[in-house]
Design a protein around this motif. Structure first.
Motif, PDB file in Angstrom:
ATOM      1  N   PHE A  56       1.041  -1.244   0.141  1.00  0.00           N
ATOM      2  CA  PHE A  56       0.047   0.053   0.030  1.00  0.00           C
ATOM      3  C   PHE A  56       1.553   1.324  -0.242  1.00  0.00           C
ATOM      4  CE2 PHE A  56       0.529   1.919   4.096  1.00  0.00           C
ATOM      5  CZ  PHE A  56       1.507   0.571   4.748  1.00  0.00           C
ATOM      6  N   SER A  57      -0.093   2.316  -0.378  1.00  0.00           N
ATOM      7  CA  SER A  57       1.077   3.627  -0.288  1.00  0.00           C
ATOM      8  C   SER A  57       1.319   4.151   1.022  1.00  0.00           C
ATOM      9  CB  SER A  57       0.814   4.603  -1.231  1.00  0.00           C
ATOM     10  OG  SER A  57       0.925   6.092  -1.236  1.00  0.00           O
ATOM     11  N   LEU A  58       1.969   4.523   1.662  1.00  0.00           N
ATOM     12  CA  LEU A  58       1.801   4.995   2.688  1.00  0.00           C
ATOM     13  C   LEU A  58       1.971   6.693   2.691  1.00  0.00           C
ATOM     14  CD1 LEU A  58       5.642   4.294   3.693  1.00  0.00           C
ATOM     15  CD2 LEU A  58       3.555   2.767   4.362  1.00  0.00           C
ATOM     16  N   ASP A  59       1.383   7.476   1.091  1.00  0.00           N
ATOM     17  CA  ASP A  59       1.224   9.259   1.176  1.00  0.00           C
ATOM     18  C   ASP A  59       0.224   9.667   2.394  1.00  0.00           C
ATOM     19  OD1 ASP A  59       1.872   8.716  -2.656  1.00  0.00           O
ATOM     20  OD2 ASP A  59       3.812   8.606  -0.546  1.00  0.00           O
ATOM     21  N   SER A  60      -1.138   8.748   2.254  1.00  0.00           N
ATOM     22  CA  SER A  60      -1.468   9.023   2.987  1.00  0.00           C
ATOM     23  C   SER A  60      -1.624   9.135   4.202  1.00  0.00           C
ATOM     24  CB  SER A  60      -2.967   9.455   2.610  1.00  0.00           C
ATOM     25  OG  SER A  60      -3.246   7.190   2.483  1.00  0.00           O
ATOM     26  N   TYR A  61      -1.105   8.231   5.237  1.00  0.00           N
ATOM     27  CA  TYR A  61      -0.679   8.638   6.946  1.00  0.00           C
ATOM     28  C   TYR A  61       0.711   9.130   7.147  1.00  0.00           C
ATOM     29  CZ  TYR A  61      -2.708   4.205   5.610  1.00  0.00           C
ATOM     30  OH  TYR A  61      -4.243   2.994   5.282  1.00  0.00           O
ATOM     31  N   LYS A  62      -0.006   9.159   8.597  1.00  0.00           N
ATOM     32  CA  LYS A  62       1.518   9.455   9.150  1.00  0.00           C
ATOM     33  C   LYS A  62       2.100   8.243   9.315  1.00  0.00           C
ATOM     34  CE  LYS A  62      -1.434  13.216  11.991  1.00  0.00           C
ATOM     35  NZ  LYS A  62      -3.148  12.966  11.105  1.00  0.00           N
TER      36      LYS A  62
ATOM     37  N   LYS B 264       8.499   9.428  -1.352  1.00  0.00           N
ATOM     38  CA  LYS B 264       7.237   9.103  -2.177  1.00  0.00           C
ATOM     39  C   LYS B 264       8.430   7.725  -2.733  1.00  0.00           C
ATOM     40  CE  LYS B 264       4.307  12.376  -0.377  1.00  0.00           C
ATOM     41  NZ  LYS B 264       3.355  13.111  -0.672  1.00  0.00           N
ATOM     42  N   THR B 265       8.805   8.214  -3.549  1.00  0.00           N
ATOM     43  CA  THR B 265       9.277   7.172  -4.487  1.00  0.00           C
ATOM     44  C   THR B 265       9.439   5.550  -4.146  1.00  0.00           C
ATOM     45  OG1 THR B 265      10.589   9.615  -6.099  1.00  0.00           O
ATOM     46  CG2 THR B 265      10.934   7.274  -6.769  1.00  0.00           C
ATOM     47  N   ASP B 266      10.402   6.255  -3.230  1.00  0.00           N
ATOM     48  CA  ASP B 266      10.419   4.721  -2.841  1.00  0.00           C
ATOM     49  C   ASP B 266       9.648   4.054  -1.328  1.00  0.00           C
ATOM     50  OD1 ASP B 266      14.356   5.895  -1.284  1.00  0.00           O
ATOM     51  OD2 ASP B 266      13.635   4.999  -3.397  1.00  0.00           O
ATOM     52  N   ASN B 267       8.043   5.037  -1.517  1.00  0.00           N
ATOM     53  CA  ASN B 267       7.580   4.590  -0.671  1.00  0.00           C
ATOM     54  C   ASN B 267       7.994   3.832   0.416  1.00  0.00           C
ATOM     55  OD1 ASN B 267       4.528   3.942   0.274  1.00  0.00           O
ATOM     56  ND2 ASN B 267       4.502   1.758  -0.441  1.00  0.00           N
ATOM     57  N   ALA B 268       8.263   4.565   1.129  1.00  0.00           N
ATOM     58  CA  ALA B 268      10.020   4.223   2.360  1.00  0.00           C
ATOM     59  C   ALA B 268       9.303   5.867   3.041  1.00  0.00           C
ATOM     60  CB  ALA B 268      10.705   3.969   2.338  1.00  0.00           C
ATOM     61  N   VAL B 269       9.780   5.430   4.650  1.00  0.00           N
ATOM     62  CA  VAL B 269      10.278   6.940   6.032  1.00  0.00           C
ATOM     63  C   VAL B 269      11.336   6.075   5.923  1.00  0.00           C
ATOM     64  CG1 VAL B 269       9.753   8.070   7.981  1.00  0.00           C
ATOM     65  CG2 VAL B 269       7.519   7.553   5.659  1.00  0.00           C
TER      66      VAL B 269
END
Length: 126
Positions: A27-33, A74-79
């Motif tokens: 899933f994409s992390l974009d919309s999550y804290k 966001k490119t890596d879908n990572a924090v």
């Protein structure tokens, strides 16, 4: 339930550096804290750093402020959690969590989650 995969832990000497990764598996992390938490076995978990979804607002605990940096890619879908100047007291299991419930990163980080049975081990020792 979202699935996150943590990696990057290891054993380093005091003053050393590590970079932890938190990746969304399907899933994409974009919309999550996204928050990083740590826990020493037998002790309560502690919020380390959290980042917002909208404007990259960040929160750092007093214990790590100035030494750690949370980075959303966001490119890596990572924090990532960049950890510099590591100390022995940073030794713990580190885990990440995704959240849409808490209104701010401060709320998220001051209500830590349990890292039991997941996460990546960080050991700082001479």
């Amino acid at each position: 339930q979202v699935q996150l995969v943590e990696s990057g832990g290891g054993a380093v000497r005091p003053g050393g550096t590590l970079r932890l990764s938190c990746v969304g598996s399907d899933f994409s992390l974009d919309s999550y804290k996204i928050g990083w938490f740590r826990q020493v076995p037998g002790k309560e978990p502690e919020g380390v750093s959290c980042i917002s979804s909208e404007d990259s607002t960040t929160y750092y605990s007093d214990a790590v402020s100035g030494r750690f940096r949370i980075i959303r890619n966001k490119t890596d879908n990572a924090v990532y959690l960049q950890m510099d100047s590591l100390k022995a007291e940073d030794t713990a299991i580190y885990c990440c969590n995704a959240d849409r419930f808490w209104p701010t990163v401060h709320h998220m980080c001051t209500n830590p989650v349990n890292c039991r049975n997941r996460g990546t081990q960080v050991t700082v020792s001479s």
